[in-house]
Design an enzyme around this catalytic site. Structure first.
Site, PDB file in Angstrom:
ATOM      1  N   LYS A  39     -14.434 -15.200 -26.578  1.00  0.00           N
ATOM      2  CA  LYS A  39     -15.865 -15.147 -26.673  1.00  0.00           C
ATOM      3  C   LYS A  39     -16.289 -13.516 -26.500  1.00  0.00           C
ATOM      4  O   LYS A  39     -17.284 -12.934 -27.124  1.00  0.00           O
ATOM      5  CB  LYS A  39     -16.844 -15.684 -25.742  1.00  0.00           C
ATOM      6  CG  LYS A  39     -16.449 -15.182 -24.155  1.00  0.00           C
ATOM      7  CD  LYS A  39     -17.218 -16.011 -23.131  1.00  0.00           C
ATOM      8  CE  LYS A  39     -16.896 -15.728 -21.668  1.00  0.00           C
ATOM      9  NZ  LYS A  39     -17.627 -16.274 -20.718  1.00  0.00           N
ATOM     10  N   GLY A  44      -8.741  -9.591 -23.002  1.00  0.00           N
ATOM     11  CA  GLY A  44      -9.170 -10.283 -21.612  1.00  0.00           C
ATOM     12  C   GLY A  44      -9.344  -9.249 -20.605  1.00  0.00           C
ATOM     13  O   GLY A  44      -9.420  -8.204 -20.609  1.00  0.00           O
ATOM     14  N   GLY A 179     -11.987  -7.209   1.461  1.00  0.00           N
ATOM     15  CA  GLY A 179     -10.909  -7.848   0.692  1.00  0.00           C
ATOM     16  C   GLY A 179      -9.641  -6.653   0.889  1.00  0.00           C
ATOM     17  O   GLY A 179      -9.886  -5.522   0.250  1.00  0.00           O
ATOM     18  N   GLU A 186      -6.371  -1.101  -4.009  1.00  0.00           N
ATOM     19  CA  GLU A 186      -6.075  -0.011  -5.246  1.00  0.00           C
ATOM     20  C   GLU A 186      -7.625   0.380  -5.422  1.00  0.00           C
ATOM     21  O   GLU A 186      -7.294   1.774  -5.648  1.00  0.00           O
ATOM     22  CB  GLU A 186      -5.673  -1.125  -6.785  1.00  0.00           C
ATOM     23  CG  GLU A 186      -4.628  -1.597  -6.623  1.00  0.00           C
ATOM     24  CD  GLU A 186      -4.114  -2.203  -7.947  1.00  0.00           C
ATOM     25  OE1 GLU A 186      -2.849  -2.317  -8.321  1.00  0.00           O
ATOM     26  OE2 GLU A 186      -5.001  -2.233  -8.781  1.00  0.00           O
ATOM     27  N   GLU A 202     -10.566  -6.691   5.892  1.00  0.00           N
ATOM     28  CA  GLU A 202      -9.878  -7.805   5.425  1.00  0.00           C
ATOM     29  C   GLU A 202      -9.952  -8.576   6.770  1.00  0.00           C
ATOM     30  O   GLU A 202      -9.353  -8.153   8.062  1.00  0.00           O
ATOM     31  CB  GLU A 202      -8.431  -6.993   5.494  1.00  0.00           C
ATOM     32  CG  GLU A 202      -7.434  -8.204   5.275  1.00  0.00           C
ATOM     33  CD  GLU A 202      -7.565  -9.234   4.203  1.00  0.00           C
ATOM     34  OE1 GLU A 202      -7.677 -10.503   4.553  1.00  0.00           O
ATOM     35  OE2 GLU A 202      -7.954  -9.042   3.085  1.00  0.00           O
ATOM     36  N   ALA A 314      -1.121 -10.446 -15.037  1.00  0.00           N
ATOM     37  CA  ALA A 314      -1.137 -10.693 -16.695  1.00  0.00           C
ATOM     38  C   ALA A 314       0.412 -10.937 -17.077  1.00  0.00           C
ATOM     39  O   ALA A 314       0.427 -11.752 -18.015  1.00  0.00           O
ATOM     40  CB  ALA A 314      -1.412  -9.216 -17.114  1.00  0.00           C
ATOM     41  N   HIS A 439      21.893  10.084 -10.250  1.00  0.00           N
ATOM     42  CA  HIS A 439      21.231  11.013  -8.953  1.00  0.00           C
ATOM     43  C   HIS A 439      20.742  12.178  -9.459  1.00  0.00           C
ATOM     44  O   HIS A 439      21.510  12.873 -10.236  1.00  0.00           O
ATOM     45  CB  HIS A 439      22.596  11.374  -8.102  1.00  0.00           C
ATOM     46  CG  HIS A 439      22.144  12.388  -6.950  1.00  0.00           C
ATOM     47  ND1 HIS A 439      21.489  12.292  -5.874  1.00  0.00           N
ATOM     48  CD2 HIS A 439      22.500  13.802  -6.843  1.00  0.00           C
ATOM     49  CE1 HIS A 439      21.388  13.202  -5.147  1.00  0.00           C
ATOM     50  NE2 HIS A 439      22.130  14.174  -5.732  1.00  0.00           N
TER      51      HIS A 439
END
Length: 462
Positions: A39, A44, A179, A186, A202, A314, A439
Site C-alpha cells: 500500500k 517497508g 522505553g 538508539e 524503562e 528485518a 592484528h
C-alpha cells in the site's frame, strides 16, 4: 469485485516489507509466478521508517561526537552545530538510493508489483484496487506500527512515535524517551549526540532488558558517562501537557519534564480489518500464529515478519520470507533458530549478541554446567586506538560449545558475523582459539576471548 480468473499466481504476497519482498525475490528466482501487493513503498518499515533511517541519524551523531572530541586525537576541529535539513537530506538520499535499487531488483525478477491497499478476501485471494488477485498460496506480511500505552495519545507534536522522530525538523532541547529497548536507546544515543538533554524511562530493571544483564549494565555505565539520564524499575503512569512541553509521571509519583516525549514501547502487528480472522486464520493479540515453517492453520496461507510473534528484526523477516518461498518451490527447508539470529543495538556504544544469555543457559543446563568469561576491550589495541570501552562475554556449556556471545563497544555490530558462526556451528573454545585473527583489529578481541576460555590467554590475565 472484478475477478481476473485467467491469472492465478503461484504466490500472492500482501505486504512489501522485508519479509514480503524477500519471499517475492526468492520465489521468482525459483520460477514461481509472484504478485507482490504493497500500500505504501516497497521496503517497508526497515528501509523507510526503521533500520536504515535510524542508522543514518546515528552515524550523523557519531560524526558530531567525533568533531567535539577531535582534540583527543591531536586534531583541531570545530563543532558548529547540527544542520537538521542537511541531516535529513543525507538520510533521505541513503533511503532513496536503496529504494531505487530494490525497485530495480523486483522489476528484474519479473515480480508483478501492485501498489494499493490489499485485503485478504479468501484463503486464496487478495482484493486490491477493485480487483481480486488469485493465488495458489497467500503470504501475509503486513508488518507492524509503533505501539502506545493505554491512555497515552500520540499526537505527532509533543508526544511522538519513532515515525515522527525520524522526520523531526529540529533537535529537541530536551526529550523523555518512554522505553529502554532497542528503539529507545538508539534515539537516546542519537539525540544526545545532536545536543539534546535526554532521559530514558524503562519500567523493567535494566536498559535493553532482553540482553544479557552484563551488557545492560555496561550500556548503563556508558550512558551515565555520556550524560544520558535514565529511570529504571518503575512504570509509566501518565503524561500531560505543560506550558512548553510534556510532564511524565511514574507509578511512584516521580515526575519528569521535557520538550517532547518519544513513545518507544515497541511495535504492534498490522492485522486489524484485513480479513485475516474472516478467512479463518488463527490469531493472538493481533499476531498471526504460525508453526516453525511459517504456516498458519489455513493450508493455503503463510505469514512472516513483524506480523508473527518472532523477533522483530528485518533480517529475521528476510529469512522467514526466503523459507516460505523455498518451501512452496518444493525445496527442503530448515526452520529458523531464533537464538542463532544476530542482534545489534546501534547506540553508542553498540550492543551485539547471538545465542542465549548466561541466565538462560543456567536455566537450561544448570548453574554448575555453565562457564562465563569476560574479555575487556581495554586489552584490544584497535579498541584503544578508537577510545572505546566495553567487553566481550562468552557463555559456554562446561567442556562443550559456546552458546552465547555478548558484546558491548563501538563497532561491535561488525563482529557479530563471526559470533553467529561460532554459535550456529556449535564451536568449542579451542577450535575458535586455533583461528588466527588479524592484528590490530577489534575482531581480534573475539579470538582473544576464546583463547582465554580455552585456557591459553594471550593479552589478558589468567
Amino acid at each position: 469485485m472484478a475477478n481476473d480468473a485467467s491469472t492465478v499466481f503461484d504466490l500472492v504476497i500482501l505486504g512489501g516489507g522485508s519479509g514480503g519482498y524477500a519471499a517475492a525475490l526468492r520465489g521468482a528466482q525459483l520460477g514461481l509466478d509472484v504478485a507482490l501487493i504493497e500500500k505504501d513503498k516497497v521496503g517497508g518499515t526497515c528501509l523507510h521508517k526503521g533500520c536504515i533511517p535510524t542508522k543514518a541519524l546515528l552515524h550523523a551523531g557519531e560524526i558530531a561526537d567525533q568533531a567535539r572530541e577531535s582534540e583527543q586525537f591531536g586534531v583541531k576541529a570545530t563543532f558548529e552545530g547540527i544542520d537538521v535539513p542537511a541531516v535529513q537530506k543525507y538520510k533521505d538520499d541513503v533511503i532513496s538510493g536503496l529504494y531505487k535499487g530494490l525497485q530495480g531488483l523486483i522489476a528484474s525478477r519479473k515480480v508483478t508489483y501492485i501498489e494499493g491497499e490489499g485485503r485478504l478476501s479468501s484463503p486464496t485471494s487478495v482484493d486490491v484496487n477493485g480487483q481480486r488477485i488469485q493465488g495458489r498460496h497467500v503470504l501475509l506480511a503486513t508488518g507492524s506500527v509503533p505501539k502506545s500505552l493505554p491512555g497515552l495519545q500520540i499526537d505527532g507534536n509533543r508526544i511522538i512515535s519513532s515515525d515522527h522522530a525520524l522526520v523531526l525538523d529540529r533537535v529537541p532541547e530536551s526529550a523523555i524517551i518512554l522505553g529502554g529497548g532497542v528503539i529507545g536507546v538508539e534515539f537516546a544515543s542519537a539525540w544526545k549526540s545532536f545536543g539534546a538533554d535526554v532521559t530514558v524511562v524503562e519500567g523493567l530493571k535494566h536498559l535493553v532488558p532482553v540482553e544479557d544483564e552484563n551488557s545492560s549494565k555496561l550500556l548503563e555505565r556508558a550512558f551515565r558517562k555520556r550524560g544520558i539520564k535514565f529511570s529504571l524499575g518503575t512504570f509509566f503512569q501518565k503524561a500531560e501537557y505543560t506550558e512548553n512541553g510534556v510532564k511524565v509521571t511514574l507509578a511512584d509519583g516521580k515526575e519528569f519534564e521535557a520538550e517532547v516525549l518519544l513513545v518507544a514501547v515497541g511495535r504492534g502487528p498490522v492485522s486489524q480489518g484485513l480479513g485475516y480472522e474472516e478467512a479463518g486464520v488463527a490469531m493472538d493479540r493481533g499476531y498471526v500464529l504460525v508453526d516453525e515453517y511459517m504456516r498458519t492453520n489455513v493450508e493455503t496461507i503463510s505469514a512472516v515478519g513483524d506480523l508473527v510473534p518472532t523477533l522483530q528484526l528485518a533480517h529475521v523477516g528476510f529469512a522467514e520470507g526466503i523459507l516460505v518461498a523455498e518451501r512452496l518451490a518444493g525445496l527442503k527447508v530448515v526452520p529458523v533458530d531464533y537464538d542463532g539470529v544476530p542482534r545489534v543495538t546501534y547506540c553508542h556504544p553498540e550492543v551485539a549478541s547471538v545465542g542465549i544469555t548466561e541466565a538462560k543457559a543456567k536455566e537450561i543446563y544448570g548453574a554448575d554446567k555453565v562457564v562465563a568469561l569476560k574479555y575487556n576491550l581495554a586489552g584490544n589495541g584497535k579498541s584503544k586506538i578508537l577510545k572505546t570501552a566495553g567487553e566481550i562475554k562468552l557463555v559456554q556449556v562446561k567442556d562443550g560449545a559456546v552458546v552465547g556471545v555478548h558484546m558491548v563497544g563501538d563497532r561491535m555490530g561488525e563482529q557479530v558475523g563471526e559470533a553467529q558462526l561460532i554459535y550456529n556451528w556449535e564451536a568449542l573454545p579451542a577450535e575458535v582459539a586455533q583461528l588466527i585473527h588479524a592484528h590490530p583489529t577489534q575482531n581480534e578481541a573475539l579470538g582473544e576471548a576464546h583463547l582465554a576460555l580455552a585456557g591459553k590467554p594471550l593479552h589478558s590475565h589468567d
